[in-house]
Design a protein around this motif. Structure first.
Motif, PDB file in Angstrom:
ATOM      1  N   ARG A  25     -45.894  38.984  40.208  1.00  0.00           N
ATOM      2  CA  ARG A  25     -44.646  38.507  39.578  1.00  0.00           C
ATOM      3  C   ARG A  25     -43.453  38.769  40.496  1.00  0.00           C
ATOM      4  O   ARG A  25     -42.564  37.917  40.626  1.00  0.00           O
ATOM      5  N   THR A  34     -43.732  36.105  43.290  1.00  0.00           N
ATOM      6  CA  THR A  34     -43.443  34.721  42.875  1.00  0.00           C
ATOM      7  C   THR A  34     -41.976  34.553  42.495  1.00  0.00           C
ATOM      8  O   THR A  34     -41.451  33.449  42.574  1.00  0.00           O
ATOM      9  N   ALA A  35     -41.310  35.646  42.135  1.00  0.00           N
ATOM     10  CA  ALA A  35     -39.863  35.565  41.927  1.00  0.00           C
ATOM     11  C   ALA A  35     -39.168  35.294  43.264  1.00  0.00           C
ATOM     12  O   ALA A  35     -38.145  34.625  43.308  1.00  0.00           O
ATOM     13  N   TRP A  37     -40.757  33.711  45.880  1.00  0.00           N
ATOM     14  CA  TRP A  37     -41.260  32.442  46.407  1.00  0.00           C
ATOM     15  C   TRP A  37     -42.186  31.810  45.362  1.00  0.00           C
ATOM     16  O   TRP A  37     -43.389  32.068  45.360  1.00  0.00           O
ATOM     17  N   PRO A  38     -41.641  31.003  44.461  1.00  0.00           N
ATOM     18  CA  PRO A  38     -42.440  30.435  43.364  1.00  0.00           C
ATOM     19  C   PRO A  38     -43.650  29.621  43.812  1.00  0.00           C
ATOM     20  O   PRO A  38     -44.621  29.498  43.056  1.00  0.00           O
ATOM     21  N   ASP A  39     -43.637  29.095  45.033  1.00  0.00           N
ATOM     22  CA  ASP A  39     -44.772  28.291  45.501  1.00  0.00           C
ATOM     23  C   ASP A  39     -46.072  29.094  45.576  1.00  0.00           C
ATOM     24  O   ASP A  39     -47.153  28.499  45.633  1.00  0.00           O
ATOM     25  N   ASP A  72     -47.501  30.553  43.231  1.00  0.00           N
ATOM     26  CA  ASP A  72     -48.288  30.110  42.065  1.00  0.00           C
ATOM     27  C   ASP A  72     -48.950  28.761  42.331  1.00  0.00           C
ATOM     28  O   ASP A  72     -50.083  28.531  41.922  1.00  0.00           O
TER      29      ASP A  72
END
Length: 133
Positions: free
Chosen positions: A105, A108-109, A111-113, A115
């Motif tokens: 988490r 991904t905060a 660098w959302p990619d 996910d």
């Protein structure tokens, strides 16, 4: 990452003034020892501080093969990390299954990619914990 050795050189020469901030996130330089060559290899990677450690993700954009730097640190977990002008030795390890959800988490905060990358491969994408030594 989408950076080459020119990016690494500029980052190192400017103590991260050029290259630390990138597309809304932050980049550090991870230096591993080549598992076959024994040579030092520097790679720019998105990172985040986490407690007293730093996190990076061995995503390779969702490739089925892990990045070479990850294979290198599995063979020799003693690495160097540069965050802006600070350079230090660290020991790398893969996050445990218990640690990974919160660390994922965090990343991904940044660098959302990451996910999105999980949908491109059946490989478990590791979060790497870099702890100062």
């Amino acid at each position: 990452m989408l950076f080459g050795q020119e990016h690494v050189r500029r980052y190192v020469e400017t103590d991260g003034e050029e290259g630390h901030d990138w597309q809304g996130t932050t980049v550090a330089i991870l230096t591993t020892t080549g598992r076959k060559s024994g040579e030092k290899r520097s790679t720019p990677l998105i990172y985040r501080p986490y407690g007293g450690a730093y996190l990076v993700v061995a995503s390779k954009g969702g490739s089925d093969d892990p990045p070479l730097w990850y294979l290198n640190l599995q063979a020799d977990p003693e690495v160097e990390l540069q965050v802006k002008g600070e350079r230090f030795r660290a020991r790398a390890r893969t996050a445990t299954p218990e640690e990974k959800p919160d660390m994922w988490r965090t990343m991904t905060a940044a660098w959302p990619d990451y996910d999105v990358y999980t949908t491109k491969t059946s490989r478990e994408i590791p979060v790497v914990v870099l702890e100062r030594v």
